[in-house]
Design a protein around this motif. Structure first.
Motif, PDB file in Angstrom:
ATOM      1  N   THR A   1     -32.448  21.109  49.551  1.00  0.00           N
ATOM      2  CA  THR A   1     -32.458  22.111  50.613  1.00  0.00           C
ATOM      3  C   THR A   1     -33.039  21.601  51.923  1.00  0.00           C
ATOM      4  O   THR A   1     -32.685  22.102  52.983  1.00  0.00           O
ATOM      5  CB  THR A   1     -33.236  23.369  50.179  1.00  0.00           C
ATOM      6  N   GLU A   2     -33.947  20.631  51.858  1.00  0.00           N
ATOM      7  CA  GLU A   2     -34.502  20.073  53.094  1.00  0.00           C
ATOM      8  C   GLU A   2     -35.354  18.855  52.784  1.00  0.00           C
ATOM      9  O   GLU A   2     -35.712  18.603  51.641  1.00  0.00           O
ATOM     10  CB  GLU A   2     -35.324  21.107  53.863  1.00  0.00           C
ATOM     11  N   ARG A   3     -35.657  18.117  53.854  1.00  0.00           N
ATOM     12  CA  ARG A   3     -36.593  16.993  53.808  1.00  0.00           C
ATOM     13  C   ARG A   3     -37.572  17.179  54.949  1.00  0.00           C
ATOM     14  O   ARG A   3     -37.175  17.542  56.045  1.00  0.00           O
ATOM     15  CB  ARG A   3     -35.857  15.659  53.965  1.00  0.00           C
ATOM     16  N   ARG A   4     -38.850  16.922  54.651  1.00  0.00           N
ATOM     17  CA  ARG A   4     -39.849  17.007  55.709  1.00  0.00           C
ATOM     18  C   ARG A   4     -41.109  16.246  55.300  1.00  0.00           C
ATOM     19  O   ARG A   4     -41.324  15.973  54.126  1.00  0.00           O
ATOM     20  CB  ARG A   4     -40.157  18.448  56.074  1.00  0.00           C
ATOM     21  N   SER A   5     -41.926  15.939  56.291  1.00  0.00           N
ATOM     22  CA  SER A   5     -43.217  15.290  56.046  1.00  0.00           C
ATOM     23  C   SER A   5     -44.293  16.362  56.008  1.00  0.00           C
ATOM     24  O   SER A   5     -44.333  17.237  56.882  1.00  0.00           O
ATOM     25  CB  SER A   5     -43.529  14.285  57.146  1.00  0.00           C
ATOM     26  N   GLU A   6     -45.126  16.283  54.970  1.00  0.00           N
ATOM     27  CA  GLU A   6     -46.246  17.218  54.796  1.00  0.00           C
ATOM     28  C   GLU A   6     -47.412  16.455  54.198  1.00  0.00           C
ATOM     29  O   GLU A   6     -47.219  15.677  53.258  1.00  0.00           O
ATOM     30  CB  GLU A   6     -45.891  18.344  53.819  1.00  0.00           C
ATOM     31  N   ASP A   7     -48.579  16.709  54.705  1.00  0.00           N
ATOM     32  CA  ASP A   7     -49.795  16.100  54.156  1.00  0.00           C
ATOM     33  C   ASP A   7     -49.681  14.581  54.042  1.00  0.00           C
ATOM     34  O   ASP A   7     -50.246  13.984  53.126  1.00  0.00           O
ATOM     35  CB  ASP A   7     -50.134  16.714  52.786  1.00  0.00           C
ATOM     36  N   GLY A   8     -48.910  13.968  54.929  1.00  0.00           N
ATOM     37  CA  GLY A   8     -48.739  12.523  54.917  1.00  0.00           C
ATOM     38  C   GLY A   8     -47.727  12.012  53.912  1.00  0.00           C
ATOM     39  O   GLY A   8     -47.614  10.804  53.699  1.00  0.00           O
ATOM     40  N   PHE A   9     -46.969  12.910  53.280  1.00  0.00           N
ATOM     41  CA  PHE A   9     -45.945  12.529  52.313  1.00  0.00           C
ATOM     42  C   PHE A   9     -44.568  12.927  52.830  1.00  0.00           C
ATOM     43  O   PHE A   9     -44.415  13.984  53.437  1.00  0.00           O
ATOM     44  CB  PHE A   9     -46.173  13.238  50.964  1.00  0.00           C
ATOM     45  N   ASP A  10     -43.560  12.094  52.555  1.00  0.00           N
ATOM     46  CA  ASP A  10     -42.175  12.454  52.848  1.00  0.00           C
ATOM     47  C   ASP A  10     -41.622  13.154  51.618  1.00  0.00           C
ATOM     48  O   ASP A  10     -41.510  12.540  50.546  1.00  0.00           O
ATOM     49  CB  ASP A  10     -41.348  11.205  53.174  1.00  0.00           C
ATOM     50  N   ARG A  11     -41.284  14.426  51.767  1.00  0.00           N
ATOM     51  CA  ARG A  11     -40.886  15.251  50.625  1.00  0.00           C
ATOM     52  C   ARG A  11     -39.436  15.695  50.724  1.00  0.00           C
ATOM     53  O   ARG A  11     -38.936  15.972  51.808  1.00  0.00           O
ATOM     54  CB  ARG A  11     -41.804  16.473  50.523  1.00  0.00           C
ATOM     55  N   VAL A  12     -38.815  15.782  49.554  1.00  0.00           N
ATOM     56  CA  VAL A  12     -37.450  16.265  49.427  1.00  0.00           C
ATOM     57  C   VAL A  12     -37.513  17.549  48.599  1.00  0.00           C
ATOM     58  O   VAL A  12     -38.013  17.536  47.471  1.00  0.00           O
ATOM     59  CB  VAL A  12     -36.540  15.222  48.729  1.00  0.00           C
ATOM     60  N   TYR A  13     -37.017  18.641  49.171  1.00  0.00           N
ATOM     61  CA  TYR A  13     -37.071  19.956  48.532  1.00  0.00           C
ATOM     62  C   TYR A  13     -35.762  20.261  47.826  1.00  0.00           C
ATOM     63  O   TYR A  13     -34.682  19.939  48.325  1.00  0.00           O
ATOM     64  CB  TYR A  13     -37.364  21.039  49.577  1.00  0.00           C
ATOM     65  N   PHE A  14     -35.890  20.911  46.661  1.00  0.00           N
ATOM     66  CA  PHE A  14     -34.742  21.306  45.847  1.00  0.00           C
ATOM     67  C   PHE A  14     -34.876  22.761  45.435  1.00  0.00           C
ATOM     68  O   PHE A  14     -35.978  23.305  45.377  1.00  0.00           O
ATOM     69  CB  PHE A  14     -34.669  20.451  44.571  1.00  0.00           C
TER      70      PHE A  14
END
Length: 150
Positions: free
Chosen positions: A130-143
Motif C-alpha cells: 500500500t505504501e513505502r515510507r521512512s519512519e523512525d530511521g527505517f525504510d518501511r514497506v506497508y501491506f
C-alpha cells in the motif's frame, strides 16, 4: 504445532527467537531492526503475543492487535532452526482468523525494505503493498490484506 498466548515466562525465549530471526538483517539495515528491541513485556501484558512452543524454547511468535477496523500484525518471527516448516504461515493465519472473528476489515503490517524475502512473501499470502515510507530511521514497506481474501 499448537499455538498459545505468551506469558511472561516466555519472555526470554521470545527475545532469543527475535535475535536469532532478525540478526541476519542487522548488516543490511545498519542497526538492529525494531523487533529486536521491542518491549515484549508490555506486549505480553496486553495479550498481543502468541507463541509456537517446542521442547527447547520457541519455534516462533507473533505480535498483533486491533487498530480501528484493522488488525495490525506488528511482528512475526520464526527461529532459523524451524524455518521452512510452515510455522510462520500458521502464526499469520492465527492473526487473520482472529481478525475475522472480531469482524475487522483487514490485516495490515509493514516490513523493512531491506527484508526482501518478506516483501516477496506477503503478496503470495494475499497481501498487497500500500505504501513505502521512512519512519523512525527505517525504510518501511506497508501491506494490507482485506479479510474477505484468502
Amino acid at each position: 504445532m499448537t499455538l498459545r498466548r505468551a506469558t511472561l515466562a516466555d519472555l526470554s525465549d521470545i527475545k532469543t527467537c527475535a535475535r536469532a530471526a532478525y540478526a541476519q538483517y542487522v548488516p543490511l539495515i545498519g542497526r538492529e531492526p525494531a523487533p529486536m528491541v521491542a518491549d515484549f513485556s508490555d506486549q505480553i501484558a496486553r495479550n498481543w503475543v502468541w507463541v509456537a512452543p517446542h521442547t527447547d524454547g520457541l519455534a516462533g511468535y507473533i505480535v498483533f492487535f486491533p487498530i480501528g477496523d484493522d488488525m495490525f500484525l506488528e511482528n512475526v518471527a520464526v527461529h532459523p532452526d524451524w524455518s521452512g516448516q510452515g510455522i510462520g504461515r500458521q502464526l499469520i493465519t492465527l492473526c487473520e482468523d482472529t481478525a475475522r472473528a472480531k469482524g475487522l476489515r483487514a490485516v495490515t503490517l509493514y516490513t523493512n525494505a531491506a527484508m526482501v524475502a518478506n516483501i516477496a512473501l506477503y503478496p503470495r499470502l494475499g497481501y498487497r503493498e500500500t505504501e513505502r515510507r521512512s519512519e523512525d530511521g527505517f525504510d518501511r514497506v506497508y501491506f494490507e490484506k482485506p479479510l474477505n481474501a484468502r
